[in-house]
Design a protein around this motif. Structure first.
Motif, PDB file in Angstrom:
ATOM      1  N   THR A  92       0.841  -1.193   0.000  1.00 56.42           N
ATOM      2  CA  THR A  92       0.000   0.000   0.000  1.00 56.42           C
ATOM      3  C   THR A  92       0.878   1.245   0.000  1.00 56.42           C
ATOM      4  OG1 THR A  92      -1.722  -1.158   1.248  1.00 56.42           O
ATOM      5  CG2 THR A  92      -1.837   1.246   1.182  1.00 56.42           C
ATOM      6  N   ILE A  93       0.553   2.196  -0.873  1.00 61.53           N
ATOM      7  CA  ILE A  93       1.255   3.477  -0.927  1.00 61.53           C
ATOM      8  C   ILE A  93       0.239   4.579  -0.683  1.00 61.53           C
ATOM      9  CG2 ILE A  93       2.613   5.054  -2.348  1.00 61.53           C
ATOM     10  CD1 ILE A  93       3.609   2.658  -3.913  1.00 61.53           C
ATOM     11  N   ASP A  94       0.475   5.403   0.326  1.00 65.08           N
ATOM     12  CA  ASP A  94      -0.412   6.526   0.657  1.00 65.08           C
ATOM     13  C   ASP A  94       0.214   7.835   0.163  1.00 65.08           C
ATOM     14  OD1 ASP A  94      -2.417   5.066   2.008  1.00 65.08           O
ATOM     15  OD2 ASP A  94      -1.080   4.877   3.737  1.00 65.08           O
ATOM     16  N   ARG A  95      -0.663   8.833  -0.020  1.00 71.24           N
ATOM     17  CA  ARG A  95      -0.253  10.197  -0.338  1.00 71.24           C
ATOM     18  C   ARG A  95       0.615  10.266  -1.598  1.00 71.24           C
ATOM     19  NH1 ARG A  95       0.263   9.637   5.030  1.00 71.24           N
ATOM     20  NH2 ARG A  95       2.539   9.542   4.995  1.00 71.24           N
ATOM     21  N   LEU A  96       0.148   9.610  -2.649  1.00 75.41           N
ATOM     22  CA  LEU A  96       0.825   9.665  -3.947  1.00 75.41           C
ATOM     23  C   LEU A  96       0.200  10.783  -4.777  1.00 75.41           C
ATOM     24  CD1 LEU A  96       2.832   8.318  -5.947  1.00 75.41           C
ATOM     25  CD2 LEU A  96       0.900   6.974  -6.783  1.00 75.41           C
ATOM     26  N   ASN A  97       1.041  11.633  -5.362  1.00 69.96           N
ATOM     27  CA  ASN A  97       0.574  12.776  -6.143  1.00 69.96           C
ATOM     28  C   ASN A  97       1.151  12.724  -7.555  1.00 69.96           C
ATOM     29  OD1 ASN A  97      -0.713  14.807  -3.952  1.00 69.96           O
ATOM     30  ND2 ASN A  97       1.072  13.770  -3.074  1.00 69.96           N
ATOM     31  N   LEU A  98       0.329  13.102  -8.515  1.00 69.10           N
ATOM     32  CA  LEU A  98       0.757  13.131  -9.908  1.00 69.10           C
ATOM     33  C   LEU A  98       0.198  14.389 -10.565  1.00 69.10           C
ATOM     34  CD1 LEU A  98       1.967  11.849 -12.502  1.00 69.10           C
ATOM     35  CD2 LEU A  98      -0.223  10.664 -12.803  1.00 69.10           C
ATOM     36  N   ARG A  99       1.069  15.102 -11.289  1.00 73.92           N
ATOM     37  CA  ARG A  99       0.607  16.289 -12.016  1.00 73.92           C
ATOM     38  C   ARG A  99       1.208  16.269 -13.416  1.00 73.92           C
ATOM     39  NH1 ARG A  99       2.400  22.258 -10.277  1.00 73.92           N
ATOM     40  NH2 ARG A  99       4.306  21.526 -11.290  1.00 73.92           N
ATOM     41  N   VAL A 100       0.316  16.322 -14.410  1.00 76.40           N
ATOM     42  CA  VAL A 100       0.721  16.428 -15.810  1.00 76.40           C
ATOM     43  C   VAL A 100       0.201  17.765 -16.318  1.00 76.40           C
ATOM     44  CG1 VAL A 100       0.593  15.415 -18.098  1.00 76.40           C
ATOM     45  CG2 VAL A 100       0.597  13.926 -16.087  1.00 76.40           C
ATOM     46  N   LYS A 101       1.107  18.622 -16.717  1.00 73.54           N
ATOM     47  CA  LYS A 101       0.740  19.968 -17.141  1.00 73.54           C
ATOM     48  C   LYS A 101       1.051  20.151 -18.621  1.00 73.54           C
ATOM     49  CE  LYS A 101       1.642  24.858 -16.141  1.00 73.54           C
ATOM     50  NZ  LYS A 101       2.448  25.807 -15.350  1.00 73.54           N
ATOM     51  N   ASP A 102       0.060  20.682 -19.352  1.00 75.98           N
ATOM     52  CA  ASP A 102       0.238  21.011 -20.774  1.00 75.98           C
ATOM     53  C   ASP A 102       0.644  19.795 -21.598  1.00 75.98           C
ATOM     54  OD1 ASP A 102      -0.431  23.568 -20.239  1.00 75.98           O
ATOM     55  OD2 ASP A 102       1.602  24.369 -20.306  1.00 75.98           O
TER      56      ASP A 102
END
Length: 813
Positions: free
Chosen positions: A197-207
């Motif tokens: 289990t992995i908590d607090r995973l963030n991903l951002r793809v811009k443009d």
């Protein structure tokens, strides 16, 4: 100015009114079924969208009241309650609208099945269904009819071809983004029965587009366990920038740069591995991608004090041309990551560099591994061996293998090569100027069990087997410990296609090898392997002023491997062997040993191998002596004791005895026998020990030894041929006649003592039943001419009691 402000206020007011009123008139939720249908037609699964609602505050925003994504088995892959599509006003006004899909705190489940397939990767259909080409007929329709038309409609004029329309520039210039905030990812591996289990995973793809810079960021602040004892705690971050170049509406190239960092991530796996915060763990690379391939300008990876650099190109026509280098790494600091290395005091450096070239089907590669001062402390090592060397690997072979090991009084050099990894042809040479293992290794002291006398060992064995002292061990089924099946351990080797094809040619040459005070000189051998048949020829070495030579061969293919061997020993000094630390030589013989044996057997399981072993051979010892017994002294004392007993009944023998002087150092000109080993029994039918002049008692007889049950059946004769006991000087006067050497058959014959030895060879017991009767018969025959009736009766009665008691000292009972 006031007029302009009024106009601006009116516009702002209108805009505000639109923001407030448009969401009530524009029902975006009516597009939801079409969106779901379009997505579901392109995936192997099912998408569920909650109600869509429009908001124009601050940006154009479409809220989604929940999203669920399931696979074909209705397993939930993605679930999120708070999701939306965002589009800033400024991006719309600029003519390049940015649409970003936002998910907050989603739950994502990734599963890998036993076949190795990952559910998310199989979600997208590999080949979308293509619509029928214009003018083509749908299956089952009449020729020339429109797809789906009813019968009879074929004659109707066909509809006008669709007018080709071009997307407005606003749509063409649109670009997209993705934002995943604080996701919870659950990963299952069915094959390994593993759940992470992995908590607090963030991903951002811009443009995300092909006309502008795209930014991708992934980061997490982990606090999770993977498996039973692997834990990860701390931050990690990945970032990639992609800058495309488009000309005339076509993609030309893209510059790609990426970085990853887990420097402050703490990784722990029990006592095996521990990466603390601040230990470097990151990489970065810069590359250029175009339709012809990839150019990797430079990639660097850092882990602890290791640095790996990679650069090169991959061309779709010419293939790969990459170079890599791992700069020499100091091994000592790695004990910080692997705690168990601390006790080994690992030191030295390892380096690696190489390159790859060509297409996949004809890839060529090379690598050079360097070993500089590699050393480690080990159990029972007095000093740390030091390794230096180099390994050169080229396409499908190890072109050069050169390793040197040095230590106090030791030097070993290994040179070799391997041609072909699929059908290996191995050649090697192992050479040494000398190896004094006593300076290097602290050999353990012999166990207490090894020091127990045979008789005591037999008692201990009886106790352990549950038998009372002096009794026989209880023979209960299954009482012996389970034996390792060394034959079945070779099954993986037999089924390995590469091992079947492998060939080995090697040689060993060691000037001297010394261990536990024993020295072997000129050790040499040649080794070969063909079709899982291993052979050793030319084996030879010198030891204790003698030499050993032999051959050995084994076929590993059968379930019970078969083997043959032949060995010869010439001139081995047994006195030096006795004085060595080899316990197996103690309590045996001294002298010069020569022997030969040949034969074979089957199986590597000890008990079964003993049953299958069939050998024959012979041995001889010249100028030898027995270590464990003084036969002359004990025989003399036994004869004296017998004469005293006889004199009590036969007064004429009163006062007769032997004058036993100092201990005679028994020496033998020759000790020899032939032998066979068959069905677990060693048979030596013609054991002979011929004493040197005036130096011992001759022995001869036969011996059978059970190698499995330790049984012993020996029939021996002790013959005082050299007359060292003085028994030949015994005489008696009877009826005026002197009878000399009356314990022998004639005055010129030696005194003979027949004995048998039985029980176990680890704890022998001697039997004397034949001795009294034999000596009684000899004495009676010699005296019968003088006093046949009286003397014969007295001698027989007395010797049966007296001689048997006296001779017990000779064999321990």
């Amino acid at each position: 100015m006031k007029k302009a402000m009024k106009i601006l206020g009116v516009v702002a007011g209108v805009f505000l009114v639109l923001i407030l009123t448009i969401p009530f008139f524009v029902q975006v939720d009516r597009f939801r079924p079409e969106i779901v249908k379009a997505v579901n037609s392109r995936i192997n699964g099912e998408l569920e969208l909650g109600k869509l609602s429009l908001s124009l505050w601050g940006r154009i925003r479409i809220d989604v009241d929940g999203v669920k994504l399931k696979d074909t088995q209705k397993n939930e892959l993605l679930s999120v309650k708070d999701a939306s599509f965002d589009m800033p006003y400024l991006s719309v006004i600029s003519g390049s609208p940015l649409i970003t899909f936002v998910m907050k705190e989603p739950s994502i489940q990734v599963e890998k099945d036993r076949a190795g397939k990952i559910n998310l990767l199989s979600l997208v259909k590999s080949e979308p269904v293509a619509a029928p080409a214009p003018g083509s007929s749908a299956p089952g329709s009449a020729p020339g009819s429109a797809p789906g038309s009813a019968p009879g409609e074929a004659d109707k004029p066909s509809a006008a071809p669709p007018v080709k329309t071009e997307l407005p520039s606003l749509a063409r210039n649109a670009h997209f983004g993705l934002s995943v905030e604080n996701a919870k990812v659950l990963y299952r591996d069915q094959a390994l029965s593993l759940t992470n289990t992995i908590d607090r995973l963030n991903l951002r793809v811009k443009d995300f587009s092909l006309s502008r810079k795209t930014e991708i960021e992934l980061w997490a602040d982990l606090k999770t366990r993977m498996g039973e004892d692997l834990s990860l705690e701390g931050p990690l971050r990945f970032r990639m920038d992609l800058v495309p170049e488009v000309s005339g509406g076509e993609f030309r190239s893209a510059n790609v740069s990426a970085t990853f960092s887990a420097d402050d991530l703490v990784i722990s796996k029990g006592r095996l591995f521990m990466k603390a915060k601040g230990i470097p763990a990151h990489f970065d690379f810069i590359a250029n991608l175009d339709p012809s391939g990839l150019k990797l300008k430079e990639a660097k990876a850092f882990f602890h004090n290791a640095e790996i650099v990679l650069s090169g190109v991959f061309h779709k026509e010419n293939g790969a041309d990459f170079r890599f280098e791992a700069k020499p790494v100091e091994l000592k600091p790695w004990s910080e990551l692997v705690p168990m290395l601390k006790e080994y005091e690992l030191e030295g450096k390892l380096g690696l560099k190489g390159e790859t070239k060509g297409k996949t089907e004809s890839l060529r590669y090379s690598a050079d591994l360097s070993i500089d001062g590699l050393s480690a402390k080990g159990p029972h090592l007095k000093a740390k061996p030091v390794l230096n060397g180099a390994v050169r690997i080229v396409t499908d072979q190890i072109e050069k293998l050169s390793i040197t090991m040095k230590g106090p009084g030791n030097e070993l050099v290994l040179d070799g090569k391997i041609i072909s990894f699929s059908k290996p042809r191995v050649t090697f040479a192992l050479n040494s100027k000398g190896m004094d293992l006593d300076q290097w290794i602290e050999f353990p002291e012999p166990s207490k069990a090894a020091k127990v006398a045979p008789k005591e060992a037999s008692k201990e064995a009886s106790k352990e087997a549950g038998a009372p002292e002096g009794g026989k061990p209880a023979a209960t089924a299954g009482s012996s410990p389970a034996e390792e099946n060394y034959d079945s351990m070779l099954d993986p080797l037999r089924s390995n296609a590469i091992a079947k094809e492998a060939t080995v040619d090697g040689s060993v040459s060691i000037a001297f090898l010394k261990a536990k005070g024993v020295r072997l000189d000129d050790l040499r051998a040649k080794l070969q392997v063909r079709n899982l048949v291993a052979s050793m020829t030319g084996l030879g070495f010198r030891m204790f002023d003698g030499s050993l030579n032999g051959t050995f061969s084994t076929d590993l293919k059968p379930k019970e491997p078969v083997y043959t061997m032949a060995f010869s020993v010439n001139g081995l000094d047994m006195q030096k062997a006795v004085e060595s630390q080899f316990a197996s030589f103690r309590n045996t013989l001294t002298g010069k040993l020569s022997a030969s044996l040949q034969g074979g057997g089957a199986s590597f399981r000890p008990e079964l191998a003993t049953k299958r072993l069939q050998m024959k051979g012979d041995f001889k010892v010249v100028n030898g002596a027995f270590r464990s017994i003084d036969i002359v002294k004990m025989a003399s004392e036994a004869i004296n004791g017998s004469l005293g007993k006889i004199a009590e009944k036969v007064p004429v023998l009163k006062g007769k005895n032997l004058k036993v002087g100092a201990n005679v150092d028994s020496k033998y000109e020759l000790i020899s026998s032939s032998f066979t080993i068959r069905d677990g029994v060693l048979d030596a039918p013609n054991f002979v020990a011929k004493a040197a002049p005036k130096s011992g008692i001759d022995l001869k007889g036969s011996t059978r030894m059970g190698l499995i049950d330790e049984s012993l059946d020996a029939k021996w004769e002790l013959s005082d041929t050299q007359r060292v006991t003085g028994a030949d000087q015994l005489s008696v006067d009877v009826a005026g006649k002197t009878i000399r050497n009356f314990l022998a058959k004639s005055e010129k014959d030696p005194v003979i003592l027949p004995v048998t030895v039985g029980c176990k060879w680890s704890a022998p017991c001697t039997k004397y039943e034949q001795v009294p009767e034999y000596l009684a018969g000899v004495a009676a025959g010699r005296l019968s001419n003088v006093a046949q009736d009286v003397v014969k009766q007295k001698v027989q009665e007395t010797l049966k009691k007296g001689v048997g008691e006296a001779l017990k000292g000779l064999f321990g009972r």
